[in-house]
Motif scaffolding. Structure first.
Motif, PDB file in Angstrom:
ATOM      1  N   LEU A   8      -2.758  32.108  13.876  1.00 66.84           N
ATOM      2  CA  LEU A   8      -2.947  30.976  12.984  1.00 66.84           C
ATOM      3  C   LEU A   8      -2.237  29.750  13.534  1.00 66.84           C
ATOM      4  CD1 LEU A   8      -3.923  29.977  10.142  1.00 66.84           C
ATOM      5  CD2 LEU A   8      -1.635  30.606   9.328  1.00 66.84           C
ATOM      6  N   GLY A   9      -2.925  28.626  13.500  1.00 66.76           N
ATOM      7  CA  GLY A   9      -2.316  27.349  13.850  1.00 66.76           C
ATOM      8  C   GLY A   9      -2.309  26.452  12.622  1.00 66.76           C
ATOM      9  N   LEU A  10      -1.261  25.667  12.465  1.00 66.66           N
ATOM     10  CA  LEU A  10      -1.181  24.732  11.356  1.00 66.66           C
ATOM     11  C   LEU A  10      -1.153  23.318  11.926  1.00 66.66           C
ATOM     12  CD1 LEU A  10       0.989  25.050   8.190  1.00 66.66           C
ATOM     13  CD2 LEU A  10       0.651  22.863   9.279  1.00 66.66           C
ATOM     14  N   LEU A  31      -8.202  30.429  17.476  1.00 65.21           N
ATOM     15  CA  LEU A  31      -7.238  30.392  16.377  1.00 65.21           C
ATOM     16  C   LEU A  31      -7.910  30.140  15.051  1.00 65.21           C
ATOM     17  CD1 LEU A  31      -5.286  29.346  18.838  1.00 65.21           C
ATOM     18  CD2 LEU A  31      -3.873  28.687  16.911  1.00 65.21           C
ATOM     19  N   VAL A  33      -7.282  28.083  11.713  1.00 64.89           N
ATOM     20  CA  VAL A  33      -6.524  26.840  11.543  1.00 64.89           C
ATOM     21  C   VAL A  33      -6.477  26.456  10.075  1.00 64.89           C
ATOM     22  CG1 VAL A  33      -6.377  24.396  12.176  1.00 64.89           C
ATOM     23  CG2 VAL A  33      -7.233  26.059  13.837  1.00 64.89           C
ATOM     24  N   LYS A  45       3.157  25.514   3.382  1.00 65.14           N
ATOM     25  CA  LYS A  45       2.182  26.354   4.093  1.00 65.14           C
ATOM     26  C   LYS A  45       2.812  27.051   5.287  1.00 65.14           C
ATOM     27  CE  LYS A  45      -2.154  24.138   2.815  1.00 65.14           C
ATOM     28  NZ  LYS A  45      -3.381  23.470   3.282  1.00 65.14           N
ATOM     29  N   ALA A  46       3.644  26.341   6.034  1.00 68.15           N
ATOM     30  CA  ALA A  46       4.277  26.937   7.213  1.00 68.15           C
ATOM     31  C   ALA A  46       5.176  28.099   6.813  1.00 68.15           C
ATOM     32  CB  ALA A  46       5.065  25.884   7.983  1.00 68.15           C
ATOM     33  N   LEU A  49       2.714  30.997   5.387  1.00 67.32           N
ATOM     34  CA  LEU A  49       1.721  31.565   6.303  1.00 67.32           C
ATOM     35  C   LEU A  49       2.285  31.965   7.664  1.00 67.32           C
ATOM     36  CD1 LEU A  49      -1.186  29.086   5.506  1.00 67.32           C
ATOM     37  CD2 LEU A  49      -0.847  31.403   4.595  1.00 67.32           C
ATOM     38  N   PRO A  51       2.615  30.406  10.766  1.00 66.57           N
ATOM     39  CA  PRO A  51       1.650  30.234  11.855  1.00 66.57           C
ATOM     40  C   PRO A  51       2.268  30.504  13.226  1.00 66.57           C
ATOM     41  CG  PRO A  51       2.425  28.113  11.069  1.00 66.57           C
ATOM     42  CD  PRO A  51       2.982  29.148  10.133  1.00 66.57           C
ATOM     43  N   LEU A  54       2.618  25.139  15.316  1.00 61.94           N
ATOM     44  CA  LEU A  54       2.428  23.995  14.426  1.00 61.94           C
ATOM     45  C   LEU A  54       2.236  22.745  15.270  1.00 61.94           C
ATOM     46  CD1 LEU A  54       4.897  25.836  12.927  1.00 61.94           C
ATOM     47  CD2 LEU A  54       4.512  24.076  11.249  1.00 61.94           C
ATOM     48  N   THR A  81       9.341  29.291  15.883  1.00 58.17           N
ATOM     49  CA  THR A  81       7.916  28.948  15.951  1.00 58.17           C
ATOM     50  C   THR A  81       7.741  27.685  16.783  1.00 58.17           C
ATOM     51  OG1 THR A  81       7.548  29.895  13.761  1.00 58.17           O
ATOM     52  CG2 THR A  81       5.863  28.379  14.590  1.00 58.17           C
TER      53      THR A  81
END
Length: 135
Positions: A8-10, A31, A33, A45-46, A49, A51, A54, A81
């Motif tokens: 997952l990417g944010l 990814l 997203v 969210k970070a 989730l 990710p 980021l 991260t």
């Protein structure tokens, strides 16, 4: 593949066009997203989730630059991260400034396939496919 097996990417930017464009590029690298448009939304969210990477605009509404990097790094699960700082405002020394504040790389906007700034920090733990020079 199960959705949870896909990294997952944010992407954090107040401009939908930027988040949509970067989400499209990142999905091309395999990814999932999610996007956030405010500092509070991005931090929430970070944290929830977690990710794999980021990409964070340094001029988010209500919290900018070092403040958002510090807020993200204060979250225990986000301390290692990779955070790629991005900004349309570039000045002499800004890359070093953001790297010292907790980013692992810096990209100057606009970010595109042919004009993105290459990540120069070898300590950035982003896989080759997520390397900023590939975005």
């Amino acid at each position: 593949l199960y959705a949870s097996a896909v990294p997952l990417g944010l992407v954090a930017d107040e401009h939908t066009l930027v988040t949509t464009s970067l989400a499209h590029r990142l999905s091309g690298f395999g990814l999932r997203v999610v996007a956030g448009q405010t500092a509070a939304e991005v931090i929430e969210k970070a944290s929830a989730l977690q990710p794999a990477v980021l990409l964070v605009d340094m001029q988010l509404p209500t919290l900018e630059g070092v403040a958002i990097l510090s807020a993200l790094r204060r979250e225990a699960q986000l301390q290692t991260t990779p955070i790629i700082a991005m900004s349309a405002i570039h000045w002499l020394g800004c890359e070093s400034y953001y790297l010292a504040a907790g980013a692992c790389a810096y990209l100057c906007k606009p970010i595109g396939a042919n004009n993105c700034k290459t990540c120069s920090n070898s300590g950035c733990q982003v896989s080759k496919t997520l390397h900023p020079s590939n975005l």
